[in-house]
Structure formats: structure tokens, C-alpha cells
Design an enzyme around this catalytic site. Structure first.
Site, PDB file in Angstrom:
ATOM      1  N   ILE A  12      28.802  23.197  -8.601  1.00  0.00           N
ATOM      2  CA  ILE A  12      27.419  22.762  -8.568  1.00  0.00           C
ATOM      3  C   ILE A  12      26.666  23.557  -9.636  1.00  0.00           C
ATOM      4  O   ILE A  12      27.206  24.475 -10.247  1.00  0.00           O
ATOM      5  CB  ILE A  12      26.757  22.924  -7.190  1.00  0.00           C
ATOM      6  CG1 ILE A  12      26.784  24.388  -6.734  1.00  0.00           C
ATOM      7  CG2 ILE A  12      27.418  22.016  -6.164  1.00  0.00           C
ATOM      8  CD1 ILE A  12      26.014  24.621  -5.448  1.00  0.00           C
ATOM      9  N   ASP A  13      25.410  23.204  -9.829  1.00  0.00           N
ATOM     10  CA  ASP A  13      24.590  23.714 -10.927  1.00  0.00           C
ATOM     11  C   ASP A  13      24.607  25.237 -11.061  1.00  0.00           C
ATOM     12  O   ASP A  13      24.392  25.968 -10.091  1.00  0.00           O
ATOM     13  CB  ASP A  13      23.146  23.258 -10.706  1.00  0.00           C
ATOM     14  CG  ASP A  13      22.328  23.273 -11.981  1.00  0.00           C
ATOM     15  OD1 ASP A  13      22.244  24.338 -12.616  1.00  0.00           O
ATOM     16  OD2 ASP A  13      21.763  22.220 -12.342  1.00  0.00           O
ATOM     17  N   GLY A  14      24.849  25.706 -12.290  1.00  0.00           N
ATOM     18  CA  GLY A  14      24.848  27.133 -12.558  1.00  0.00           C
ATOM     19  C   GLY A  14      23.475  27.759 -12.456  1.00  0.00           C
ATOM     20  O   GLY A  14      23.341  28.989 -12.349  1.00  0.00           O
ATOM     21  N   GLY A  15      22.428  26.923 -12.466  1.00  0.00           N
ATOM     22  CA  GLY A  15      21.076  27.439 -12.389  1.00  0.00           C
ATOM     23  C   GLY A  15      20.771  28.160 -11.094  1.00  0.00           C
ATOM     24  O   GLY A  15      19.866  28.991 -11.029  1.00  0.00           O
TER      25      GLY A  15
END
Length: 393
Positions: A225-228
Site C-alpha cells: 500500500i501507499d508509501g506515504g
């Protein structure tokens, strides 16, 4: 005895000369470029404006219209939509000359034109009102962009001009997973296709399903899922990588050997229309934006502390006050906005220089230090291959 003393003096003179020569070489700073994710909005305008301005002024300063951003940086990092930009700027065009596949203007234009396809909203039916995005549409767009026209090769992590890192979060291990070219070059178990890396790091879990992916040899698994969520601002991660990667960066001993440009991508909640739902709960996309913004600001403060004795070596470009009623800033507004600098141990300072002027001043230092080398000498400090860990990690 005098002959022995003269010989000793000669030996020590040569050793001293060699040490001074090495010290002079190491004084050339390693240049680092880091690009934030776009938060919940998937925006690229702030970082895109900065990148185009950066490359344009590199060309003006050098008098070379073929100069590229990657020529003047030693490593690049990106998260989310920032990683899409980083990957496109660093993908090798296959000519054998270490040239990138895209210019900054081409990369930004491509993402702007295809942003609605990359984050294509799915039709959910009448009763399903939550926004969902098609992962397949993103995959098709990025795979096409990162398949080389010269030889038809689907580009992988090692098909890049310079070292690069891109983070995501792995649901299998409940920990961050960092895609690194250094690892990919040494071991096929850490080699991934670039379009998959883009899909993994930009998988906003509030609108996209997790992305199950494997390395080229099938030995490393990642449910991304998103690295953010953990590294929306990858500056700290890439600086740590450089400081500990003695194979690629043998002359770096501390932050005093680094020159860092960190590009923000605006407020993560700038384009989120609804903060609270009808039941009084925070919208999931708003929460995701809060997390991304918090991560980015925390890392910026950490970098401000780390570079407190040489703050000119760390430049942060961010769009801080251009949001107007949920509408993001234009590229011109990003560059004409006055810059903001984190102060050591807390607080920020409004600068007299605009973001555009700060980039132009940074370019002068970049160009003065010359083009970056594409290959660095190996170091015996790191083994030639990454050992296999449990479950292929």
C-alpha cells in the site's frame, strides 16, 4: 641513521600528500533529490513546477539544452506521485549513454494528461457512494510509459541512470519496504519492474486495493500500500541510505558531505472536499492526508536539525499557502510563493526569497560542482550480494 630518517620522512610526506588528495576529492558533496508523495489528492503540481524550473535553469546555467536533472544528482528518491516523477526522470532510454527516458517537462506533462487515468474512478453503482479507484487503469498507463520503445523492454529497477529508492508499506510484514537500485543490482530477488514499483508506492489505501507483487525471480513477495503512510517525505530515508551505503557512496561520512534538495507536493488534504461525513466521522481520505502531511513535516524538521550547522546544504521547496477553497495552486503560484525554512529544534521562518529563486540559487551550486558520475567505485565494506532472509525478505 640519517639515511633511515630521510626515508621515513619521504614515506610520511607521500602518505600526507595522499591523505590531502583524498580529502580534497571527498569535499565534493553528494547531491540528493527527494520528491514527496501527493497525499490524498494525488497532486503533482508543486513538485512538477519545481522540477521543470530546476531542469530549465540547469540548461540555462550550463548552456546545454540537453542537460537533464539526473546529470547533476547522485541519487533520487520519491514516494507516491513523487515516485512516479522520480522513476520517469531516472529511467534509462537504452541508448547506452546513461540518458533518461523523459525530460522533466515530458514527465510532468505525461502525468498531468494521464492523472485521471492513473486515478480512474470506478463506477460503484447507486448505493455504493464511497470513491474507489481502478488499480488496473494505473497499471496499464504506467506499464506503457515504462516500456522502452527502443527495444520493447519492460524496465526494471536496475534500468535506471542513477541510484534510486522508493518506499511502500508491506502488509505481509507490517513494515515499510524500500525498493532500492543498490539491492536490485546485487541480487535478482530485489529486482522489480518499475511500473509495479509505481503501482505499489501510489496505492492510496482509502481508494485503491493493496497491490500484490513479486520480484523478477519470484522469490520476494510484497503486498503493498501507499508509501506515504510511513515515508511521504522520503528525504530522511534517502539520506540514511547514502550514509550507510559505502559501496555506492564511499566518500560520504556525514551530512556535511551532502547537498539535499527536498520537494514537497503541497497539502495532502488540499483537494479533499469533505472532511467530516454525515455521521460526524472524519473522511478516510482526509485522515490519509493528515498522516502524509504529518510525516512530511516531521521529516522536514528532522532534516532542519541535522543540517543546523550547514543549513544551506538542505533546501526544502513546498507550497504552503496557495490553497483556495479546495483548489490547488498553479505552477506559477508555487514558484512565486515565498519560501519557508524549518528552524533547528522547532518553528519555521518565512524567507524573503521565493521558491523559484531558491531553486535558481541551488542550481548554481549544482552546476559549480559538475556533472554526477554514473558509476562509483565498489567498496569492500559491503559484500557483493545480499544474503537471503526469511520468507525471501
Amino acid at each position: 641513521m640519517d639515511q633511515f630518517s630521510n626515508l621515513t620522512l619521504e614515506i610520511f610526506t607521500k602518505l600526507e600528500h595522499q591523505w590531502l588528495s583524498n580529502h580534497t576529492i571527498s569535499s565534493k558533496k553528494t547531491r540528493v533529490l527527494s520528491i514527496d508523495g501527493g497525499g490524498g489528492g494525488g497532486g503533482i503540481v508543486p513538485a512538477g513546477a519545481a522540477l521543470m524550473h530546476l531542469e530549465h535553469h540547469i540548461q540555462l546555467k550550463t548552456g546545454n539544452p540537453d542537460a537533464r536533472i539526473i546529470d547533476y544528482f547522485d541519487i533520487i528518491a520519491g514516494t507516491g506521485t513523487g515516485a512516479l516523477l522520480a522513476v520517469m526522470l531516472n529511467a534509462d532510454d537504452g541508448t547506452g549513454n546513461g540518458r533518461p527516458l523523459f525530460t522533466a517537462k515530458q514527465a510532468v506533462s505525461f502525468l498531468e494528461e494521464n492523472l485521471t487515468k492513473i486515478y480512474k474512478v470506478k463506477k460503484n453503482g447507486f448505493f455504493r457512494r464511497k470513491t474507489r479507484v481502478s488499480g488496473e487503469s494505473m497499471e496499464n498507463v504506467m506499464k506503457k510509459a515504462l516500456t522502452r520503445g527502443v527495444d520493447g523492454k519492460v524496465l526494471t529497477l536496475s534500468d535506471t541512470c542513477k541510484p534510486m529508492i522508493v518506499p511502500c508499506y508491506d502488509l505481509n510484514t507490517h513494515a515499510p519496504f524500500v525498493f532500492s537500485r543498490a539491492d536490485a543490482v546485487e541480487n535478482a530477488s530485489f529486482e522489480f519492474e518499475l511500473w509495479k514499483i509505481c503501482r505499489a508506492t501510489a496505492s492510496d489505501p482509502s481508494v485503491l486495493k493493496p497491490f500484490e507483487m513479486t520480484s523478477v525471480d519470484g522469490k520476494t513477495l510484497c503486498n503493498a500500500i501507499d508509501g506515504g503512510l510511513v515515508m511521504n517525505n522520503p528525504t530522511a530515508a534517502v539520506v540514511t541510505h547514502v550514509l550507510h551505503n559505502k559501496r555506492d557512496f564511499p566518500l560520504v561520512n556525514g551530512v556535511e558531505d551532502l547537498l539535499v534538495l527536498s520537494l514537497g507536493n503541497g497539502n495532502g488534504n488540499g483537494l479533499v472536499r469533505k472532511v467530516v461525513d454525515k455521521n460526524g466521522y472524519c473522511d478516510s481520505r482526509f485522515v490519509f492526508g493528515v498522516v502524509c502531511d504529518g510525516v512530511s513535516e516531521t521529516v522536514d524538521q528532522m532534516m532542519g536539525n541535522a543540517f543546523c550547522w550547514n543549513h544551506m546544504d538542505y533546501v526544502r521547496i513546498q507550497a504552503n499557502s496557495c490553497l483556495k477553497g479546495g483548489v490547488g495552486p498553479t505552477m506559477e503560484e508555487v514558484l512565486t510563493e515565498r519560501g519557508v525554512e524549518s528552524l533547528p529544534f522547532g518553528g519555521k521562518r518565512l524567507l524573503t526569497e521565493t521558491n523559484g529563486q531558491r531553486i535558481e540559487n541551488f542550481v548554481q551550486r549544482l552546476v559549480a560542482s559538475g556533472t554526477s558520475t554514473t558509476s562509483l567505485p565498489p567498496s569492500p565494506c559491503k559484500p557483493p550480494a545480499v544474503s537471503q532472509l526469511v520468507n525471501g525478505r
